[in-house]
Design a protein around this motif. Structure first.
Motif, PDB file in Angstrom:
ATOM      1  N   ASP A   1       0.882  -1.184   0.048  1.00  0.00           N
ATOM      2  CA  ASP A   1       0.039   0.008  -0.204  1.00  0.00           C
ATOM      3  C   ASP A   1       0.788   1.286   0.002  1.00  0.00           C
ATOM      4  N   ILE A   2       2.068   1.197   0.716  1.00  0.00           N
ATOM      5  CA  ILE A   2       2.810   2.340   0.788  1.00  0.00           C
ATOM      6  C   ILE A   2       3.570   2.670  -0.552  1.00  0.00           C
ATOM      7  N   ASN A   3       4.061   1.643  -1.093  1.00  0.00           N
ATOM      8  CA  ASN A   3       4.617   1.840  -2.561  1.00  0.00           C
ATOM      9  C   ASN A   3       3.522   2.376  -3.403  1.00  0.00           C
ATOM     10  N   ALA A   4       2.444   1.592  -3.377  1.00  0.00           N
ATOM     11  CA  ALA A   4       1.408   1.935  -4.342  1.00  0.00           C
ATOM     12  C   ALA A   4       0.843   3.547  -4.155  1.00  0.00           C
ATOM     13  N   SER A   5       1.155   4.120  -3.177  1.00  0.00           N
ATOM     14  CA  SER A   5       0.721   5.346  -3.007  1.00  0.00           C
ATOM     15  C   SER A   5       1.646   6.469  -3.446  1.00  0.00           C
TER      16      SER A   5
END
Length: 538
Positions: free
Chosen positions: A126-130
């Protein structure tokens, strides 16, 4: 909550500090008579109208804390009803007893104790995708694109319209004004060279702003509900402390990519919210404050994995690593320091050997030696001292520490050799921020809470007496000062939508200039922050 009743500010986070008590929650302990039959669609609408602006969509938190069963586990429903009805002293939580009837308040409470439909997980993926890349940093000039003393710049956070100002500390000229994420919290942090500044928002967004080029270059969402960030002394790593999920996240400061997620779980398996994270420069480590368990964490950082290069301890770090089961090359290992009480507000001595901590429960403060992992003293602290806003100075051949108090109208001055209270300086009400500078004879403190919140006290550091009480803008909340890098001028905020930044001569205490701003809150001088000037918070 309803913003027409009270302007939103960063201090609504105090709701979480003041209302999440140690009582165990059990929904079925309420009598059936006390439990309303809840129409969740109506309760949800009440939440959207009265609560969402501060507590976030899906109750995941924004300016105020998340309102979820996971966050309210230590808070009885009867007390929640009382808080909504009467508000909460020493916080920005308003009273709704005249706005909502008893049935509406009861249904709201039932609603916030039900699980959210939203996911409470926020993974590495999720962090990477944000991640949002606004500019390619490698293509931006490496020199400042304006003329100014780069060490005497300020970032001023304007909460009124979620903006920040880059200010010249010599001319007090506005060099840039740019939009920020909603509800910044915890104070921005500068890279060691002063070029970049990092912001954290309550809803987990971390933003990187390039001062030289006056551009926000990248952003990433590290969590759902974030407390604050710290940056390593070498400028390579950011640590993000979170309420939701209950963890810390280590980011690469260069590109904001996540390196490691560490769940905030004690040695017994109990999970905790993270109250705050700090950098301890002489120790080459991060210090983590845990709100719900009796532990403090130290997380070392280095190019060699954190356990081979460490200069802050008097004992053999490798032996301790082996005893605690670390892998020798483990990156960002957790060194657990057990405490007698919950500690969620910290201050450190200048050498970062001793930690001064308090819980929000009127108990005495504790002094923990980080090297030996033992308590070495207790401090007679009452009310709710705000240690994180404390400062130190030299007084009668000794180093003293002074802290404002959120509940009581006093400044507590402590001898840092024997940890005794030297003096309690009475003020016109509870305060939140205290600041000074090594070149100034004065310490400044606000009276943030109560009817006298338009006042600011100036204390003579050599006598521990208030020498002047200022009313910068009568009827408007005055708070948070910061000095220029040389200590000649003091910048003060008037926390109002029609607010202003007021510049004082630090010696004569006369006003030099006033600058209109939209609810300015904290201001942060580059030199004072990166040099850890003892008169400012770190």
């Amino acid at each position: 909550m309803k913003t027409s009743l009270i302007a939103r500010s960063v201090l609504t986070i105090l709701l979480s500090l003041c209302t999440l008590s140690s009582h165990a929650y059990s929904a079925d302990k309420l009598s059936n008579k006390a439990k309303p039959v809840v129409d969740h669609s109506k309760a949800e609408k009440l939440y959207e109208v009265h609560c969402q602006s501060c507590h976030g969509v899906d109750r995941l938190g924004a300016m105020g804390p998340a309102l979820l069963p996971e966050n309210l586990a230590r808070f009885r429903q009867k007390k929640a009803i009382k808080v909504i009805n009467k508000g909460r002293a020493a916080t920005q939580m308003p009273a709704f007893g005249q706005v909502l009837n008893k049935s509406e308040i009861a249904s709201l409470v039932e609603y916030i104790y039900t699980p959210s439909k939203a996911s409470l997980k926020w993974t590495m993926a999720d962090i990477n995708a944000s991640k949002v890349q606004h500019f390619d940093q490698s293509k931006l000039p490496n020199t400042a694109q304006f003329e100014a003393d780069l060490m005497n710049l300020f970032i001023v956070v304007e909460l009124g319209d979620h903006s920040a100002t880059l200010l010249n500390g010599d001319t007090f000229e506005r060099l840039d004004r740019f939009k920020t994420r909603f509800a910044l919290h915890g104070g921005p942090k500068y890279s060691p060279d002063g070029r970049f500044v990092y912001f954290a928002s309550r809803d987990g967004w971390i933003s990187k702003y390039d001062i030289y080029n006056r551009k926000t270059v990248s952003e990433v969402r590290a969590a759902i509900n974030t407390r604050n960030i710290a940056i390593s002394s070498d400028g390579k790593y950011l640590i993000v402390g979170n309420y939701l999920p209950q963890n810390v996240v280590i980011l690469n400061a260069d590109d904001l990519s996540p390196i490691k997620v560490i769940d905030a779980v004690d040695s017994e398996g109990n999970s905790s919210r993270v109250s705050a994270v700090y950098n301890a420069p002489p120790r080459y480590s991060f210090i983590v404050a845990l709100k719900d368990v009796k532990e403090v964490w130290e997380i070392p950082y280095s190019d060699k994995g954190g356990v081979e290069v460490y200069k802050g301890w008097a004992h053999d770090y490798k032996n301790e690593a082996k005893a605690e089961g670390w892998k020798v090359q483990e990156q960002f290992p957790v060194r657990r320091i057990k405490t007698d009480d919950y500690l969620n507000d910290f201050f450190f001595d200048p050498d970062y050997i001793n930690l001064i901590g308090t819980a929000r429960n009127n108990h005495n403060g504790q002094v923990i030696n980080l090297d030996t992992k033992k308590k070495i003293a207790s401090i007679a602290l009452t009310g709710m001292p705000h240690l994180g806003s404390g400062i130190t100075w030299h007084y009668k051949d000794k180093e003293v520490f002074a802290s404002p108090n959120i509940k009581e109208g006093k400044i507590t001055v402590i001898d840092m050799e024997d940890w005794n209270v030297i003096k309690e300086i009475k003020t016109e009400g509870p305060g939140f921020f205290m600041r000074s500078h090594s070149n100034s004879p004065y310490a400044w403190t606000d009276v943030f809470f109560g009817p006298n919140n338009d006042k600011v006290h100036v204390i003579d550091k050599s006598t521990l007496k208030i020498v002047k009480t200022l009313a910068p803008s009568p009827g408007k909340n005055a708070a948070h000062v910061e000095f220029t890098k040389d200590g000649k001028y003091v910048l003060l905020s008037v926390w109002d939508m029609d607010g202003e930044l007021i510049v004082y001569d630090a010696n004569t205490l006369e006003i030099v200039t006033r600058m209109p701003m939209k609810k300015p809150s904290g201001k942060y001088n580059v030199f004072n922050k990166i040099s850890y000037e003892k008169g400012t918070s770190h």
